[in-house]
Motif scaffolding. Sequence first.
Motif, mmCIF file in Angstrom:
data_model
loop_
_atom_site.group_PDB
_atom_site.id
_atom_site.type_symbol
_atom_site.label_atom_id
_atom_site.label_comp_id
_atom_site.label_asym_id
_atom_site.label_seq_id
_atom_site.Cartn_x
_atom_site.Cartn_y
_atom_site.Cartn_z
ATOM 1 N N TRP A 171 0.856 -1.298 0.002
ATOM 2 C CA TRP A 171 0.115 0.097 0.142
ATOM 3 C C TRP A 171 0.678 1.241 -0.137
ATOM 4 C CZ3 TRP A 171 1.670 2.472 4.060
ATOM 5 C CH2 TRP A 171 1.895 1.828 5.357
ATOM 6 N N ILE A 172 0.206 2.424 -0.432
ATOM 7 C CA ILE A 172 0.986 3.882 -0.410
ATOM 8 C C ILE A 172 -0.097 4.790 0.146
ATOM 9 C CG2 ILE A 172 1.788 5.699 -1.781
ATOM 10 C CD1 ILE A 172 2.124 3.425 -4.226
ATOM 11 N N GLU A 173 0.550 5.239 1.258
ATOM 12 C CA GLU A 173 -0.357 6.191 1.980
ATOM 13 C C GLU A 173 0.005 7.720 1.782
ATOM 14 O OE1 GLU A 173 -1.967 3.476 5.788
ATOM 15 O OE2 GLU A 173 -0.158 4.968 5.953
ATOM 16 N N ARG A 174 -0.663 8.671 1.898
ATOM 17 C CA ARG A 174 -0.719 9.788 1.869
ATOM 18 C C ARG A 174 -1.127 10.718 3.335
ATOM 19 N NH1 ARG A 174 -4.323 11.842 -1.436
ATOM 20 N NH2 ARG A 174 -5.698 12.466 0.180
ATOM 21 N N TRP A 175 -0.192 11.578 3.601
ATOM 22 C CA TRP A 175 -0.397 12.333 4.945
ATOM 23 C C TRP A 175 -0.105 13.619 4.878
ATOM 24 C CZ3 TRP A 175 -1.132 9.655 9.998
ATOM 25 C CH2 TRP A 175 -0.966 8.518 9.988
ATOM 26 N N GLY A 176 -1.211 14.336 5.808
ATOM 27 C CA GLY A 176 -1.030 15.918 6.021
ATOM 28 C C GLY A 176 0.393 16.059 6.603
ATOM 29 N N PHE A 177 1.332 16.912 6.391
ATOM 30 C CA PHE A 177 2.614 17.121 7.157
ATOM 31 C C PHE A 177 2.768 18.437 7.481
ATOM 32 C CE2 PHE A 177 7.225 17.218 7.762
ATOM 33 C CZ PHE A 177 7.241 16.122 8.386
ATOM 34 N N ASP A 178 3.119 18.963 8.769
ATOM 35 C CA ASP A 178 3.395 20.045 9.052
ATOM 36 C C ASP A 178 5.121 20.277 9.030
ATOM 37 O OD1 ASP A 178 4.131 22.795 10.526
ATOM 38 O OD2 ASP A 178 2.377 22.453 12.046
ATOM 39 N N PRO A 179 5.550 21.150 8.221
ATOM 40 C CA PRO A 179 6.966 21.076 8.124
ATOM 41 C C PRO A 179 7.714 21.779 9.165
ATOM 42 C CG PRO A 179 5.831 22.707 6.491
ATOM 43 C CD PRO A 179 4.760 21.758 7.193
ATOM 44 N N MET A 184 1.842 14.757 11.659
ATOM 45 C CA MET A 184 1.452 14.119 10.774
ATOM 46 C C MET A 184 -0.103 13.973 11.069
ATOM 47 S SD MET A 184 3.786 10.688 10.673
ATOM 48 C CE MET A 184 3.116 9.324 9.754
ATOM 49 N N SER A 185 -1.033 14.153 9.938
ATOM 50 C CA SER A 185 -2.418 14.174 10.013
ATOM 51 C C SER A 185 -3.045 13.577 8.751
ATOM 52 C CB SER A 185 -2.953 15.364 10.236
ATOM 53 O OG SER A 185 -2.546 16.406 9.124
#
Length: 287
Positions: A171-179, A184-185
Amino acid sequence: MSLTGAFAALADTGCAVGESPLWDATRQALLWVDIPVGEIHELTPATGARRLWRLEGPVGSIGLAADGRLVVARRHEVGLFERATGVYETLAQVLPPDPELRLNDGKVGPDGAFWVGSMHDAPRREPRGALFRVTPEGLVERRRDGLFTSNGLAWSADGRTMFHSDSRGCWIERWGFDPATGAMSGQTRIATPGEAEGRPDGGAVDALGYYWSAGVSAGCLNRYAPDGKLDQRIPVPVPAPTMPCFGGDGRLYVTSLRPAGGAAGPVLAATAAVTGAACALFAAGAL
């Protein structure tokens, strides 16, 4: 098309398990590792100059530090390596001394930390792997559990999207990220490619936000739109590509591994019509 030329193997770059290619913009050089023999390779494409370093035990992945050193994932630890002197210093113990576990794919994130995953390194794969965040101070944060083979780390150019895969979970997942903080969200599973489509190995993101995944079981690169739609499947002239990397010289580089009974896996290069997201730097200080 996202490539404007055919792939060609670079001379004398065959590896048992070539991985973790990255572009050093300061030196205009490509780096990669050969995992099981603990080698770190450097090639300056413009001149053909080569350098090689060997560490004891496997080297799963590398990243660039702001001071010019390399951050290195070894079997159970992360450290810093000075190319000029060959000096290596341990930064953090990440895994317990378990012979069936080792660190695998890793990259420096937009937050200046080194993100690295682990895998169950045994014939019978079990979900004992995890994803870690290692700070420049040596703090280890466990961010994800239950993985077979953590892989495919890559970030969008603005640093606000992180991609992550599991090569055996397929599987491949995408996360929101705060640089700014590394938070992670919004976890979203965007693709589940199998053997025929190309199990997801290493990954890279281009400047348009598309995620490039090495289809290690199918001899291809899979380019996914941010929502997970397959945009292109690009064949490569090796059976087992392991990770793509955008160079600052307008080329896309791809490492590969030696299949059972086959020849050593070379590093491939092709002219790209798109550029990649800039390589983030590990904010290392003096140890």
